[in-house]
Scaffold this active site. Structure first.
Site, short mmCIF file in Angstrom:
data_model
loop_
_atom_site.label_atom_id
_atom_site.label_comp_id
_atom_site.label_asym_id
_atom_site.label_seq_id
_atom_site.Cartn_x
_atom_site.Cartn_y
_atom_site.Cartn_z
N HIS B 270 39.04 48.99 45.60
CA HIS B 270 39.93 48.92 46.76
C HIS B 270 40.76 47.65 46.68
O HIS B 270 40.35 46.67 46.08
CB HIS B 270 39.14 49.00 48.08
CG HIS B 270 38.10 47.94 48.22
ND1 HIS B 270 36.89 48.00 47.56
CD2 HIS B 270 38.06 46.79 48.94
CE1 HIS B 270 36.17 46.93 47.87
NE2 HIS B 270 36.85 46.19 48.71
N ILE B 271 41.93 47.71 47.29
CA ILE B 271 42.89 46.61 47.21
C ILE B 271 43.24 46.15 48.63
O ILE B 271 43.50 46.96 49.51
CB ILE B 271 44.18 47.07 46.47
CG1 ILE B 271 43.86 47.37 45.02
CG2 ILE B 271 45.26 46.00 46.55
CD1 ILE B 271 43.83 48.83 44.70
#
Lengths: 338, 338
Positions: B270-271
């Site tokens: 995830h970013i």
């Protein structure tokens, strides 16, 4: 050393020495100063908020003082808690509580300690120059993704033109200044360095901050590093951590944050050693590069730093911002808070 | 999402929901609670300081309340300044000044505002469980330099054994939960992702915080990334910044900090997208990796993330710390403050 720092994350710190004896400040300004008679803040007339940092609990405002000429800056910062005499200062009947809400074992309150034990650190600059106001003003900031091409075309010409004198660095390396402050020294002209406390450091372990400055001249920043510098970098890592452990109560290397800044505040390569738990200024990912990462990148690819895209932050007020913007790299669109 | 965060830099935040309805808390504890009658802090008996954060002006202490069973945690945090009604709250006769020193245009003072406008946010946990105390206790931390070999031998087996369930992530991707919160979605199974506000975000632009979660399962962290993921990463960068600019007043990509955590708090890639000016938790160089750097590293060397040494921080109380220590990687020597 700190006196040449221009990092945006330090803009809220006050260092009177930065401005002292500047030519811009007329000698007669003193007679207008409010500092001789100021008893409270009732005469301050607020013009605007320059900065409000919710994390640091810091407020910086511009205004004037009635009956005094010239602009004034008032900088208010809530104080950190002092661990001594907590019973006397806080845990007593003066500290009235007002409950906001409760939920299970949790209760949220508003606490009102006595006035004398809940003061605010206040710095007043008067008369304030334009440069003071610019320094404290909250500025929109942007991330620049600097490719090697953009470095050559924009950043390098800019820093060659604008960089500060490095004479103070050479004075340290040549023992012409700060000799007594040197913590460790390796005089080897290629792999040697000086380890010296940063001017920001107050000497407590919790805020440990030293700088390693290589003897070798001509390395401006990590952009200039390649495999030929690995012996220098590893020597700084190994001898630096060893010297710190020896001098400061056995502090192990794993409790140190060791990093470069990009862009740095001055263009003679230098490495920051700080206590890992200390939220030192400029340790964010868009500014700080771990020495271990830099060594590993060069080991993986000797030319890494002349090929990599390096990101860094610029304020809209900086000339480098306008140069990048003129080059079409940064959007001219900016979202202002409020 | 925030409920699975375990980052050390968030340890000082209080989120009552994290502990609510835990089985460890007996229902009858309520009758011992101090929350029904507490009027001031005079009955608090200090046992020890758990944490004192000078930057956030936050003090966390353990103790007891006279006439009440059980441990108590008192968490005091100085408040940020509110920009409204500054004249009424601060710039008036109540705000007495006491001068510390003056130097040229600079004057340093101690300011004593009236009690009612200088209160302290206070959270009291009572009765406090061991886990509460462990959560708030200041822990020695160390940097681990994780080589690919150490990742395979220590980190990977550890995270396979200890990682939290990812069901909540799959629920988001499959529209079984939080569907109405989705800001942007690209359903492509290989390059698609969901963009969703982080639970920590209060919705104001100043603290903007969104997460991009790829549709693709099985990428645990940046360690697993290679050139086959470049289309995914670039799509998240381009479509993510475009969606944010469209939804949030034209906020340009250059005013966003876009990064991975390593180690992450959960092992589905995830970013993080945060407002560049916001000092979000976990943006330090030893924790955050810019998406632009990750893309560039893979472009320079497809196998970068399976070859690189990646550094991250562990608390001494974490099992991963003891595993690295048992492996002889971390010194057992630790310097405790005071």
């Amino acid at each position: 050393m700190a006196s040449v720092e221009k990092a945006s994350d330090e803009a809220t710190y006050v260092n009177p020495k930065k401005f002292k004896s500047s030519n811009e400040e007329p000698k007669e300004s003193k007679k207008y100063s409010v500092h001789e008679s100021l008893k409270d803040l009732s005469k301050f007339q607020l013009k605007r908020v320059l900065n409000n940092n919710a994390q640091k609990k810091l407020l910086c405002v511009e205004g004037t003082f009635a009956d005094h000429d010239g602009a004034a800056i008032v900088l208010l910062e809530k104080k950190a808690f002092v661990e001594e005499k907590l019973d006397e200062h806080l845990f007593n009947e003066s500290s009235k509580l007002s409950k906001e809400f409760e939920n299970d074992v949790y209760g949220n309150y508003n606490c009102f300690p006595s006035i004398e034990h809940n003061s605010i650190k206040t710095t007043i600059i008067h008369p304030a120059m334009e440069k003071h106001i610019a320094k404290f003003e909250n500025q929109p900031i942007h991330i620049v993704e600097e490719t090697p091409k953009l470095y050559e075309e924009i950043t390098l010409p800019h820093l060659k033109k604008e960089q500060f004198s490095l004479q103070w660095v050479y004075n340290i390396l040549e023992h012409k200044a700060e000799k007594e402050r040197i913590v460790f020294e390796d005089p080897d002209p290629k792999t040697g360095f000086v380890l010296i406390p940063d001017l920001k450091w107050d000497g407590s372990l919790e805020t440990l901050y030293l700088l390693a400055i290589p003897m070798l001249k001509g390395i401006k920043s990590i952009r200039d590093l390649d495999q030929s510098h690995l012996p220098l970098l590893k020597n700084i890592r190994d001898a630096g951590t060893k010297a710190i452990s020896k001098k400061y109560s056995g502090l192990p290397a794993s409790q140190l944050r060791i990093y470069f800044h990009y862009q740095p505040s001055f263009y003679h390569l230098h490495i920051h050693f700080t206590y890992l738990k200390y939220d030192a200024p400029g340790i964010f990912t868009e500014k700080a590069h771990l020495l271990s990462t830099v060594i590993n990148n060069i080991e993986l690819m000797g030319e890494y730093y002349s090929k990599a895209t390096l990101s860094f932050v610029v304020k809209e007020s900086e000339t480098l911002f306008s140069k990048y913007q003129a080059h079409g790299v940064l959007s001219s669109q900016s979202v202002e808070k409020k």
